[in-house]
Design an enzyme around this catalytic site. Structure first.
Site, short mmCIF file in Angstrom:
data_model
loop_
_atom_site.label_atom_id
_atom_site.label_comp_id
_atom_site.label_asym_id
_atom_site.label_seq_id
_atom_site.Cartn_x
_atom_site.Cartn_y
_atom_site.Cartn_z
N LYS A 400 0.85 -1.19 0.00
CA LYS A 400 0.00 0.00 0.00
C LYS A 400 0.89 1.25 0.00
O LYS A 400 2.09 1.16 0.29
CB LYS A 400 -0.91 -0.01 1.23
CG LYS A 400 -0.17 -0.01 2.57
CD LYS A 400 -1.13 -0.29 3.73
CE LYS A 400 -0.38 -0.33 5.06
NZ LYS A 400 -1.23 -0.79 6.15
N TYR A 631 14.11 31.21 3.18
CA TYR A 631 12.92 31.98 3.55
C TYR A 631 13.05 32.53 4.96
O TYR A 631 13.57 31.86 5.86
CB TYR A 631 11.69 31.07 3.51
CG TYR A 631 11.18 30.83 2.10
CD1 TYR A 631 10.73 31.89 1.31
CD2 TYR A 631 11.13 29.54 1.59
CE1 TYR A 631 10.26 31.66 0.03
CE2 TYR A 631 10.65 29.30 0.31
CZ TYR A 631 10.22 30.36 -0.46
OH TYR A 631 9.75 30.14 -1.72
C1 LIG Z 1 -0.48 -1.71 6.92
C2 LIG Z 1 -1.00 -3.01 7.39
C3 LIG Z 1 -0.12 -4.11 7.54
C4 LIG Z 1 1.36 -4.00 7.38
O1 LIG Z 1 1.93 -3.57 8.58
P1 LIG Z 1 3.50 -3.48 8.80
O2 LIG Z 1 3.64 -3.19 10.24
O3 LIG Z 1 4.02 -2.39 7.94
O4 LIG Z 1 4.07 -4.80 8.43
C5 LIG Z 1 -0.67 -5.31 7.87
N1 LIG Z 1 -2.00 -5.46 8.09
C6 LIG Z 1 -2.85 -4.43 7.98
C7 LIG Z 1 -4.29 -4.66 8.24
C8 LIG Z 1 -2.38 -3.17 7.64
O5 LIG Z 1 -3.22 -2.15 7.56
#
Ligand SMILES: *Cc1c(COP(=O)(O)O)cnc(C)c1O
Length: 743
Positions: A400, A631
């Site tokens: 993701k 800035y």
């Molecule tokens: C983002 C997510 C993961 C991955 O988590 P990590 O700690 O980055 O391995 C796993 N399960 C769900 C439901 C998530 O939202």
């Protein structure tokens, strides 16, 4: 399983093995005692080639032999590489071979024998042997469906047949039919130490041992004790026995050649076991990854080049009229060859690396700021994480948010290549992006999808998470005209209270299973406190896991069909490997870092950062004492200084919190502090201490430069957040380049 630590030991021993091979071809002790020479070159040094084969087996053969490990294509990539190396070596040695008269009066059979078994120059037999051995194992596994045991049986049998044509030839040479068969065999291959009889067994042993002896760190595989001392003792003992074997065979003049012994596989077993289990003290660790890689390349080049160096040494000795010293004195001869081979090998390794670096990199030179993805690090992380999973549990990488800022398409493609066929994304558009870029396998959307977008689930074969019972009803109501059902995983809330139906609502969850328009492929929960090991969090996590298990049992009792289940994310796999279900939804760890700096440091030997963030130096200028830069006159010079403007800013994901000296960048191995306020597209750094910096140079914002490095977790700590946030916010304006250095 494959840790940096273990690579180190194997890589160090590669060098020793390469020096042993030089010994075989120079007989260092022969001027002093033929017995001592026999021991060194006819017995001890015979562990070198099997060792090389075992390492190859561990990294290549295991790729197709063990379920769920690497991609089926991996051996072909290796074979191609090996083939290229072999062809180059043939060309390299062609002049020498012609000079030595190797190729006069060559028959068709002779050419065949040379190319397939003997090698075109004496040491080059190793390459066809390795290629043939791998192809044999692949064929037997793939087409004859042989598993480890039957493969061991066949390879063992082949090895024994090989023995009878090697060290034990005297036993059968005079037998009527068998003797003739071997005589015929020697027309095709001058020795039996080839890809048919010798290589398969050791390739297989290497693959098997890599699987069987997972990492020696106490945290993983708690049950298994490693005893390197004991392995070393057993190695010494079996070497002693093999020495006895060798001398007995020699005494009775049974040997036709001295490459294979009955006790060689046992000796190799203990040696390899020792190398896999032995932990070097931290002081002696070869730290930078590239150093291991260099050792690897250098030992290969030693193997390749030493026969040429032997010729050179002889030539020089002749010219200098010093043949007595440099050739006749075997130990001086050996030392001279070794001393010349090593720098030649280092030179060759460096040149090839520089050449390939120049040709293989897509020119990042035109970018203002970019991300480099080290796909070898990714593959190592995948291997390590897989090694922590129980049987039946597969990696389901979480890609993701552009694979946490890494580029979801490039990462998922590489993962597909590594044999991974399940992914998690956060939303439907991310899933579609993957599909449009040819990613195959199951793609699970972890979050909410609007009912208007349900048709997309069908069109792109995406699997939807059921975020609660009400949502399941919505999903079930949606029936497309084609009457295709929707694939789902049921989310269960066991204490995080974010998404998922509450775990105590068994009736509702059961009802979801019975919904006619849904196909329940899986059920999962998410652990909220698996990242620390304080007692309260441990208790909570165990409670979550227990509630989930109880639910699974209840569902079973209610007659719900069995579906796959999963609960672990990155920290879960590291801290609670015993809770493995059918999938592990690994995000952050896959990218070689963890959420905090302390955790990242703790696992630094096992997880390798995939991402490097670089930016171009746009301009160098002097800031005179009293002048202000950036800035709001954010920084005022208290002395004349040299500053550089980098073409990267907060819109690229560089946190603005790093302004005013909080953060720094690396240029030519120096640290340059950020001065003033980070702008949207630009950042100013102090480069007073970098003498020959110029516009167009490269600054490293995350990654290594010389001895220094800046990790994403370090930046996260400076910004009071977690690594995940820093990485996932890296901007889409950055170019993404994948780099496969060593494949
Ligand atoms: C983002 C997510 C993961 C991955 O988590 P990590 O700690 O980055 O391995 C796993 N399960 C769900 C439901 C998530 O939202």
């Amino acid at each position: 399983m494959h840790t940096e630590q273990r690579f180190n030991n194997l890589d160090r021993f590669r060098l020793i093995a390469a020096l042993l091979v030089i010994a075989i071809h120079t007989s260092p002790l022969v001027s002093f005692s033929s017995e001592a020479d026999f021991f060194l070159t006819g017995i001890l040094a015979r562990i070198a080639v099997p060792f090389f084969l075992m390492v190859t087996g561990q990294f290549v053969v295991s790729g197709f032999l063990f379920p769920g490990s690497e991609s089926p294509k991996a051996p072909f990539r290796y074979l191609r590489k090996m083939g290229i190396l072999y062809v180059s070596a043939i060309l390299l040695y062609l002049p020498l071979g012609i000079y030595a008269g190797h190729y006069t009066q060559l028959s068709i059979l002779g050419i065949f024998r040379m190319l397939l078994f003997d090698g075109t120059f004496y040491h080059l037999w190793y390459f066809p042997a390795c290629i043939l051995g791998i192809m044999l194992l692949y064929g037997m596994h793939r087409f004859l469906k042989m598993k480890c045991n039957s493969l061991f049986f066949i390879c063992g049998l082949l090895y024994i047949l090989g023995l009878l044509g090697d060290s034990y030839y005297g036993l059968i040479a005079d037998l009527p039919v068998i003797g003739d068969i071997y005589s015929a065999l020697f027309l095709i291959s001058s020795y039996t130490r080839n890809g048919l009889f010798l290589a398969p067994l050791f390739l297989l042993m290497g693959a098997w041992m890599g699987e069987k002896y997972p990492c020696s760190v106490t945290k993983c595989h708690k049950g298994k004790k490693s005893m390197p001392g004991f392995s070393l003792f057993c190695f010494a003992l079996s070497l002693l026995a093999m020495t006895t074997e060798g001398f007995v065979l020699r005494y009775f003049s049974l040997q036709r050649h001295d490459s294979m012994y009955l006790l060689l596989p046992l000796t190799m077993f203990f040696l390899y076991q020792f190398l896999l289990q032995c932990k070097a003290s931290p002081k002696h660790r070869i730290k930078p990854f590239s150093c291991c890689q260099n050792l690897r390349a250098v030992s290969t080049w030693i193997y390749l080049l030493h026969p040429a160096v032997i010729v050179v040494v002889r030539g020089i000795a002749k010219v200098l009229h010093a043949t007595n010293l440099f050739v006749e004195n075997s130990i001086v001869h050996y030392l001279a060859v070794t001393v010349l081979t090593i720098p030649a090998a280092i030179f060759a390794a460096i040149s090839v690396r520089m050449l390939t670096a120049r040709f293989s990199r897509k020119a990042p030179s035109r970018s203002r700021a970019w991300i480099e993805l080290d796909m070898d690090a990714l593959a190592q992380n995948v291997r390590f994480l897989r090694s922590r999973l129980r049987e039946g549990c597969e990696l389901m990488p979480v890609v993701k948010a552009e694979a946490y800022g890494h580029d979801s398409v490039l990462i998922s493609r590489e993962l597909n290549r590594l044999g991974i066929h399940s992914f998690c994304v956060a939303c439907v558009t991310e899933g579609i992006t993957l599909r449009k870029n040819g990613i195959t396998g199951e793609i699970l959307i972890l979050g909410y999808t609007h009912p208007d977008q349900f048709p997309l689930l069908h069109r792109y074969h995406l699997t939807q998470t059921v975020v609660d019972y009400a949502y399941a009803l919505l999903l079930n109501q949606y029936i497309e005209s084609v009457q295709e059902k929707i694939h789902v995983h049921i989310g269960v809330d066991t204490g995080m209270h974010r998404l998922g139906e509450r775990c105590e609502n068994i009736d509702q969850i059961c009802a979801i299973y019975k919904m006619p328009n849904l196909i329940v492929d899986g059920i999962f929960t998410h652990l909220s406190s698996d990242d620390t090991m304080n007692p309260q969090d441990i208790a909570f996590t165990e409670e979550q896991a227990a509630s989930f298990n109880l639910l699974l049992q209840e569902l079973c009792r209610c007659g719900c069909p069995h579906s796959k289940f999963h609960l672990l994310a990155s920290y879960g796999v590291l801290n609670y490997p015993e809770f493995c279900g059918n999938y592990a939804r690994i995000g952050i760890a896959l990218y070689g870092v963890l959420s905090t700096k302390a955790d990242t440091d703790m696992w630094v030997d096992f997880l390798h950062p995939v991402l490097t963030l670089k930016a171009r130096v746009a301009s160098i200028r002097t800031l005179y004492e009293g002048e202000a830069a950036g800035y709001g006159m954010g920084f005022t010079a208290t002395r004349n200084m040299k500053i550089a403007t980098l073409s990267i800013g907060y819109a690229d994901g560089l946190p603005r919190m790093l302004s005013n000296g909080t953060g720094s960048v690396l240029i030519q191995g120096h640290r340059a502090p950020i001065i003033g306020k980070i702008c949207m597209d630009q950042t100013i750094v102090d480069v007073s201490c970098i003498p020959d910096i110029k516009a167009g140079d490269i600054a490293i914002l995350i990654g290594k430069s010389g001895e220094k490095s800046i990790s994403a977790s370090e930046i996260a700590e400076q910004c009071d957040t977690i690594t995940n946030e820093i990485l996932s916010r890296l901007g889409q304006r950055l170019e993404h380049i994948s780099i496969n250095n060593f494949k």
